[in-house]
Design an enzyme around this catalytic site. Structure first.
Site, PDB file in Angstrom:
ATOM      1  N   TRP A 198       2.383   5.991 -17.752  1.00 34.52           N
ATOM      2  CA  TRP A 198       2.564   4.945 -16.698  1.00 34.52           C
ATOM      3  C   TRP A 198       3.188   3.608 -17.258  1.00 34.52           C
ATOM      4  CZ3 TRP A 198       3.616   7.025 -12.213  1.00 34.52           C
ATOM      5  CH2 TRP A 198       3.153   8.037 -11.546  1.00 34.52           C
ATOM      6  N   LYS A 229       6.970   6.108 -14.355  1.00 32.69           N
ATOM      7  CA  LYS A 229       6.261   7.188 -15.335  1.00 32.69           C
ATOM      8  C   LYS A 229       7.259   7.691 -16.499  1.00 32.69           C
ATOM      9  CE  LYS A 229       3.262  11.372 -14.712  1.00 32.69           C
ATOM     10  NZ  LYS A 229       2.722  12.217 -13.550  1.00 32.69           N
ATOM     11  N   THR A 244       3.556  -3.581  10.129  1.00 32.64           N
ATOM     12  CA  THR A 244       3.504  -3.875   8.396  1.00 32.64           C
ATOM     13  C   THR A 244       4.932  -3.790   8.198  1.00 32.64           C
ATOM     14  OG1 THR A 244       3.751  -1.298   8.105  1.00 32.64           O
ATOM     15  CG2 THR A 244       1.462  -2.142   8.186  1.00 32.64           C
ATOM     16  N   GLU A 295      -2.989  -5.144   6.778  1.00 38.23           N
ATOM     17  CA  GLU A 295      -4.068  -4.335   7.183  1.00 38.23           C
ATOM     18  C   GLU A 295      -5.391  -5.142   7.015  1.00 38.23           C
ATOM     19  OE1 GLU A 295      -1.089  -1.568   6.012  1.00 38.23           O
ATOM     20  OE2 GLU A 295      -1.687  -3.242   5.646  1.00 38.23           O
TER      21      GLU A 295
END
Length: 541
Positions: free
Chosen positions: A440, A435, A186, A329
């Protein structure tokens, strides 16, 4: 009661044999530093079989890791198949990683041999003395110049073409579809990269998925140009799908400049060209007056596709950018934005990643629970996926447990909303949400709106600590060179487009948004750059 079907192993040898036998006259075109090169599938297949023998002659273990440090070329495609079809594991190395990450990956995977393009040898050579398991380096001469001959630690250096000329073609025999075929790490921004190991079965099924009409729809008549690197999530499956279908493949090599890509599309009559948003933003600025009429699809992923990009292509060539989504993935194709027959093809819907492709299942849940959030187009949840080409763990990594749920779903790290037609809209990465006062703010939504301004080239939004609101959004903006755009003008333009409390408290103009090794905006780098930032006294907070 059991069925009567044959237990036929799904292996890459089947995809290879199909191209070799059915499409020997089709071509692979490579744009190399020495000019454009062409090779038929028939000649490519023979070279690939010879390469399998080379791996035997070098003494590479039966399941040894065969690393590549190379551009998108026909030689790299030979390695894509020779390693797994001879029982080994093809391990593509990211050219753009920091040296310490490269060292970690090579040693963690226990690579035995590295195949490197000559144009990249100077990047690789300083790291050779730190590799613990590498015994051979094979140089592929893409420059036509002199090749390195010496390496530290007793590593033997070879010329690719010399080895190939001395080897006889070999047969393949992979009886077990669950054997490892390839591995990739990754490009995560925190900690060491994590390894994903693909099986013959998973790659074959993913290839079938990439051939589906409701996915990438690769087929024999296509002329496919994977601009996305072969070291990035399997070139989104297009290299394997191209071979499996007998499609013509156009490999762009090291020159990914907008002009070079446009010329390849024009002259080779490319039908499918896939790359990340930053690639297509550059191309968009240079396609006026060019012939892009051969294109049927422009797959784009890696990060959210801003409306200004998709609609910019629609306005100029009549074809919007086609957004897809996935991860290392997930092999990577997991969702694709095809518009249902009874829905209108709107710019807003094009900003979603679309529907999950057949073979992949998804859910959006309240974080750290299994509580499914409603598909109302408003309620956010953590996106989780599972399927036959989704990894179940990371290779030899104790951090695996954090990324998977107890009931077997991959936690993607993406925050998403789903509408009543099952279209998935990525709101943000969990680590990139801002935040503010307990609520959010989506950095992606803000970026998309800011990049809609005609004087903005790029924009990234990050959360900066705030004494009252916990965090507030800071807009990092790249404006056109001749623009006089300032903070007040941009905020005034943005004000009617987002909720008032979403408005960035400040705008900083920068020369370029830093990128990760795979071309995504590196917000981690921006957060480090502005970690000591102090809010102006005239901000709303």
């Amino acid at each position: 009661m059991r069925g009567t079907m044959m237990d036929f192993p799904l292996t890459l040898t089947h995809l290879f044999d199909r191209a070799e036998r059915l499409f020997p006259r089709k071509e692979i075109v490579t744009n190399s530093p020495t000019g454009r090169q062409r090779i038929s599938y028939g000649a490519w297949a023979e070279r690939t079989r010879r390469l399998g023998t080379v791996l035997d002659d070098l003494g590479i273990s039966a399941d040894g890791r065969v690393a590549t440090f190379a551009w998108n070329t026909s030689r790299h495609l030979e390695l894509y198949f020779a390693a797994p079809c001879s029982g080994r594991v093809c391990h593509t190395l990211n050219l753009r990683l920091f040296p310490e990450q490269l060292v970690y990956i090579v040693n963690h995977a226990e690579d035995e041999v590295i195949f490197v393009d000559n144009s990249l040898a100077k990047l690789l050579w300083p790291a050779l003395e730190t590799f613990t398991t590498v015994r051979h380096v094979v140089v592929m001469n893409d420059t036509g110049g002199d090749l390195p001959t010496d390496a530290p630690n007793g590593i033997e250096v070879h010329d690719y073409e010399t080895l190939l000329a001395a080897a006889a073609p070999r047969e393949w025999d992979i009886p077990d579809e669950n054997l490892a075929a390839a591995m990739m790490y990754t490009s995560g921004t925190t900690g060491n990269p994590k390894g994903v190991v693909y099986t013959h079965r998973s790659i074959t099924l993913h290839t079938f998925g990439a051939m589906m009409t409701d996915s990438l729809g690769a087929h024999e008549k296509d002329i496919i140009m994977p601009v996305v690197p072969m070291f990035h999530a399997n070139a989104w499956g297009l290299a394997h799908a191209g071979v499996a279908t007998g499609a013509t493949l156009v490999m762009p090599g090291p020159d990914l400049s907008p002009g070079a890509l446009i010329t390849l599309i024009e002259e080779e009559r490319v039908t499918v060209a896939a790359g990340v948003p930053t690639i297509w933003m550059g191309v968009l600025g240079e396609i006026d007056g060019r012939d892009m009429s051969s294109l049927r699809a422009i797959p784009c992923g890696g990060s959210a596709v801003p409306p200004v990009l998709s609609e910019g292509f629609r306005a100029k060539i009549g074809l919007p950018v086609f957004q897809a989504w996935g991860m290392t993935e997930t092999s990577p194709i997991a969702a694709a934005c095809h518009i249902k027959s009874y829905l209108e093809d709107t710019a807003d819907r094009r900003t979603t990643v679309g529907l999950v492709v057949p073979g992949v299942e998804f859910r959006t849940v309240v974080p750290n629970t299994t509580e499914i959030v409603p598909w109302d187009g408003e309620t956010t949840g953590e996106l989780q996926v599972r399927g036959p080409w989704v990894t179940a763990t990371y290779y030899n990594d104790e951090r695996s447990a954090d990324s998977f749920t107890p009931d077997g779903w991959l936690r993607t790290g993406d925050v998403a909303v789903v509408d009543d037609e099952a279209y998935i809209r990525l709101v943000d990465r969990t680590k990139d949400l801002v935040k503010s006062g307990g609520e959010w703010i989506s950095s992606v939504d803000l970026e998309n709106e800011i990049m809609g301004h005609p004087d903005v080239v790029e924009a990234a939004v990050i959360g900066i600590a705030h004494p009252r609101w916990d965090e507030r959004p800071l807009a990092c903006v790249v404006k056109r060179p001749d623009s006089t755009l300032d903070r007040e003008e941009l905020l005034e333009w943005l004000a009617p487009k987002v909720a008032k409390w979403w408005l960035p408290d400040d705008v900083v103009f920068i020369d370029e948004v830093p990128k990760t090794s795979v071309g995504k905006f590196s917000k981690k780098t921006l957060r480090e750059q502005f970690e000591d930032y102090s809010w102006p006294t005239d901000t709303p907070g």
